[in-house]
Scaffold this active site. Structure first.
Site, short mmCIF file in Angstrom:
data_model
loop_
_atom_site.label_atom_id
_atom_site.label_comp_id
_atom_site.label_asym_id
_atom_site.label_seq_id
_atom_site.Cartn_x
_atom_site.Cartn_y
_atom_site.Cartn_z
N ASN A 120 13.11 -46.13 31.69
CA ASN A 120 13.00 -45.84 33.11
C ASN A 120 12.19 -46.95 33.80
OD1 ASN A 120 10.82 -44.72 31.64
ND2 ASN A 120 10.29 -43.32 33.30
N GLU B 65 10.44 -47.49 37.49
CA GLU B 65 10.08 -46.90 38.78
C GLU B 65 9.73 -47.98 39.80
OE1 GLU B 65 8.24 -42.87 36.71
OE2 GLU B 65 6.90 -44.22 37.77
N VAL B 66 9.81 -47.60 41.07
CA VAL B 66 9.39 -48.49 42.14
C VAL B 66 8.56 -47.67 43.13
CG1 VAL B 66 11.24 -50.20 41.99
CG2 VAL B 66 11.60 -48.13 43.29
N HIS C 272 8.70 -46.87 46.18
CA HIS C 272 9.31 -45.91 47.11
C HIS C 272 9.95 -44.73 46.38
CE1 HIS C 272 12.96 -47.67 45.82
NE2 HIS C 272 13.65 -47.57 46.92
N TYR C 273 9.66 -44.61 45.08
CA TYR C 273 10.04 -43.46 44.25
C TYR C 273 11.53 -43.34 43.95
CZ TYR C 273 5.24 -41.89 44.71
OH TYR C 273 3.89 -41.82 44.67
N CYS D 120 16.36 -43.96 35.95
CA CYS D 120 16.07 -43.26 34.69
C CYS D 120 16.48 -44.13 33.49
CB CYS D 120 16.86 -41.96 34.62
SG CYS D 120 16.39 -40.72 35.84
N GLU E 36 18.31 -43.22 30.98
CA GLU E 36 19.73 -43.05 30.67
C GLU E 36 20.58 -43.91 31.59
OE1 GLU E 36 17.45 -40.74 31.28
OE2 GLU E 36 17.86 -38.85 30.25
N CYS F 252 21.58 -37.93 35.75
CA CYS F 252 21.96 -38.60 34.50
C CYS F 252 23.02 -37.80 33.74
CB CYS F 252 20.74 -38.85 33.63
SG CYS F 252 19.74 -40.21 34.28
ZN LIG Z 1 17.88 -39.17 35.02
#
Ligand SMILES: [Zn+2]
Length: 135
Positions: A44, A46-47, A49-50, A54, A56, A90
């Site tokens: 995963n 992340e950034v 700004h959420y 993921c 997968e 996902c």
């Molecule tokens: Zn996911």
């Protein structure tokens, strides 16, 4: 409880270590395996700004980018405190490349298979390419 091979566990742990999860602190690793045995890993990412990606989704992107279009097995390893099943988004992404024989295996950090799903048990009566009109 069954166990996956040590090479796969090593790949998943290395991938888990590369997860970029500074906001959720919930690293996840996934490996997509094609019918010919090729494996594509993803973590995963992340950034701020959420709207992160993921594990997968990362692994499926790597698989599709390599020209592969069919999933034999999906492996998911989370941070360890709970059964880390694929999120709804996902599940739909996996469905895109799954067959009725595709297995989705959720693992512990030690590589124990905690739970195995088929596509039908993971996302029953899923919407898929068959529901769209032929082009
Ligand atoms: Zn996911």
């Amino acid at each position: 409880m069954s166990q996956v091979g040590p090479v796969l566990v090593e790949t998943l742990l290395k991938t888990l270590g590369n997860a970029y999860a500074p906001y959720s602190h919930h690293p996840v690793a996934s490996v997509m395996e094609t019918p010919d045995g090729q494996q594509f890993a993803g973590a995963n990412v992340e950034v701020a700004h959420y709207k992160g990606v993921c594990a997968e989704a990362s692994a499926i992107s790597a698989m599709a980018t390599a020209g592969q279009r069919e999933l034999a097995k999906v492996y998911v390893m989370g941070p360890g405190e709970h059964l880390c099943t694929p999120c709804g988004d996902c599940r739909q992404r996996i469905r895109e490349f799954a067959t009725p024989d595709t297995q989705i295996l959720v693992l512990s950090r030690e590589g124990e298979v905690l739970k195995t799903y088929t596509m039908e048990t993971l996302l029953p009566d899923a919407f898929g390419p068959e529901q769209l009109p032929p082009r």
